[in-house]
Design an enzyme around this catalytic site. Structure first.
Site, PDB file in Angstrom:
ATOM      1  N   GLY A 128      16.978  38.123  37.793  1.00 23.21           N
ATOM      2  CA  GLY A 128      17.840  36.998  37.447  1.00 23.21           C
ATOM      3  C   GLY A 128      18.671  37.243  36.200  1.00 23.21           C
ATOM      4  O   GLY A 128      19.070  36.311  35.508  1.00 23.21           O
ATOM      5  N   GLU A 181      21.229  40.072  52.692  1.00 22.85           N
ATOM      6  CA  GLU A 181      21.352  39.021  51.670  1.00 22.85           C
ATOM      7  C   GLU A 181      22.139  37.817  52.219  1.00 22.85           C
ATOM      8  O   GLU A 181      21.770  36.666  52.004  1.00 22.85           O
ATOM      9  CB  GLU A 181      22.043  39.593  50.436  1.00 22.85           C
ATOM     10  CG  GLU A 181      22.026  38.670  49.267  1.00 22.85           C
ATOM     11  CD  GLU A 181      21.301  39.250  48.051  1.00 22.85           C
ATOM     12  OE1 GLU A 181      21.018  38.472  47.158  1.00 22.85           O
ATOM     13  OE2 GLU A 181      21.038  40.464  48.002  1.00 22.85           O
ATOM     14  N   ASP A 193      27.088  44.840  44.511  1.00 24.23           N
ATOM     15  CA  ASP A 193      25.783  45.198  43.930  1.00 24.23           C
ATOM     16  C   ASP A 193      25.079  46.271  44.755  1.00 24.23           C
ATOM     17  O   ASP A 193      24.576  47.263  44.215  1.00 24.23           O
ATOM     18  CB  ASP A 193      24.881  43.961  43.842  1.00 24.23           C
ATOM     19  CG  ASP A 193      25.530  42.844  43.064  1.00 24.23           C
ATOM     20  OD1 ASP A 193      26.584  43.081  42.449  1.00 24.23           O
ATOM     21  OD2 ASP A 193      24.985  41.725  43.075  1.00 24.23           O
TER      22      ASP A 193
END
Ligand code: GLA
Length: 405
Positions: A128, A181, A193
């Site tokens: 995170g 994802e 990413d």
């Protein structure tokens, strides 16, 4: 303990055998081009020297057993239980297990064999924090399943790879991770990413055209250090704010394409056209889309500056990017702003901005190498004095992408 040792020793304890393989997949820092990957823009990330490590071997049954050593938790699924997001016994999967299960799901969808796996993973990419810990988990498991597809026989120490399995180029593994994802975890992220984690190159920045998926490397400029500053404030992208912004961009495309028929994505809208038509867009949509259109324009201006070694001018553009993420895209938070303001006031700092999705996490700073240590110490001191929070600040090395180690 370093995650590589942690996964190896936990694997031995948990499974009573040696792991056949260890793989790693790095996190990433993004230098320019934020929230533009899903708008077909340009991004400039680098894979970093922090990674998810996975120790693994083929399982002796149909059941995959995954241990998240960082949380001391375990999940176990079969190919049949994956689509329902449940463990093999029918209980719901823990959220952390969505990432590997999502990769297994995406591989199956692509008709690629997913061998049952015994695996332990752990990471020193803080969760995170805007450094793509989830993409690094996905890419580590993609390497693991690719490796197992070529393993002869069952779980034995030193299992041999016979070369007969499937092999995907890193970009294809990245696309599978993105699909996992988007369609399994439920975050409508772009490709940046997973791309950076899969395709990273030591000491290089990676310039990706998110439309054509063509990419090239650019050297990290000599005399420049990439400093990552972690506010220690954490965020979660599964709570919807990320997806809402992506939706706003899609809404903008719908409206703008009524006036500009060739517009497929915000990449196709020039700043002039946008200014001319911006009054057609609802207020919030206008702000989100303006960030994207101007950010893509900024990256077009910035790349030649980087190539010419004009780091100060390049850094100015990073600073503009932060202002835009703060005021238009509205993904900054007070702690990120404090971190950026302090950094920008310190000697030797060329540019500073939040990196990744925002809502918490880290800033990326380009700093004169000779003063990088002093910069990091002073930034930490002033940040703590202003916020009462202890940041983690480190000089990072651009690194290679996901691989067996
Ligand atoms: C997250 C997403 C990426 C990208 C960034 C913002 O990291 O996973 O695809 O959109 O946010 O640039």
């Amino acid at each position: 303990m370093h995650p590589k040792e942690l996964v190896t020793s936990t694997f031995r304890q948990r499974f009573g055998k040696e792991p056949a393989f260890v793989a790693l997949a790095p996190g990433r820092v993004n230098i320019l081009g934020e929230h533009v990957d899903f708008n077909d823009g340009f991004v400039l990330p680098a894979a970093i020297d922090r990674a998810t490590y996975i120790a693994f071997a083929p399982a002796n049954s149909e059941r995959s057993t995954l241990v998240a050593a960082d949380f001391g938790e375990q999940a176990s699924f079969t190919l049949a239980s994956i689509p329902t997001k449940t463990n093999a016994d029918g209980a719901p999967l823990a959220e952390w297990a969505y990432y590997p299960a999502g990769v297994a799901w995406a591989l199956t969808e692509a008709d690629l064999e997913v061998r049952a796996i015994d695996a332990v993973f752990a990471s020193n990419v803080p969760q995170g924090s805007g450094l793509s810990s989830s993409a690094s988990i996905e890419m580590a498991f993609a390497v693991a399943w690719q490796t197992l597809s070529a393993v002869e026989g069952s779980a034995v120490e030193g299992s041999a790879v016979d070369g007969a399995g499937w092999v995907l180029p890193p970009m294809q593994r990245a696309l599978l991770g993105q699909k996992a994802e988007n369609k399994y975890v439920g975050v409508n992220c772009g490709i940046m990413d997973q791309f950076a984690s899969a395709c990273g190159v030591s000491d290089k920045l990676l310039l990706l055209d998110c439309r054509s998926l063509e990419w090239q490397t650019l050297p990290v400029p000599e005399d420049v250090a990439i400093v990552i500053a972690d506010t220690s404030v954490r965020r979660k992208l599964t709570d919807g704010e990320y997806n809402k912004r992506r939706q706003a961009c899609e809404d903008a495309v719908k409206i703008l394409s009524q006036h500009l028929p060739n517009v497929r994505a915000l990449r196709d809208v020039s700043v002039d056209d946008f200014n001319r038509l911006s009054n057609q867009l609802p207020g919030v949509v206008e702000k989100r889309a303006r960030h994207v259109v101007e950010e893509i324009e900024r990256s077009r201006r910035a790349i030649p500056l980087l190539e010419q070694g004009k780091i100060r001018e390049f850094g100015q553009i990073m600073n503009e990017c932060h202002t835009s993420l703060r005021d238009l895209y509205e993904v900054s938070i007070p702690e990120l702003n404090v971190m950026v303001e302090i950094a920008q006031s310190l000697p030797g700092c060329h540019g500073a901005r939040l990196t990744g999705a925002g809502f918490g996490g880290c800033t990326a700073n380009l700093v004169e190498k000779s003063v990088a240590e002093a910069f990091a110490a002073e930034l930490a001191r002033q940040y703590e004095a202003k916020t009462g929070l202890k940041p983690e600040i480190y000089i990072c090395k651009a690194s290679d992408g996901a691989r067996l180690v």
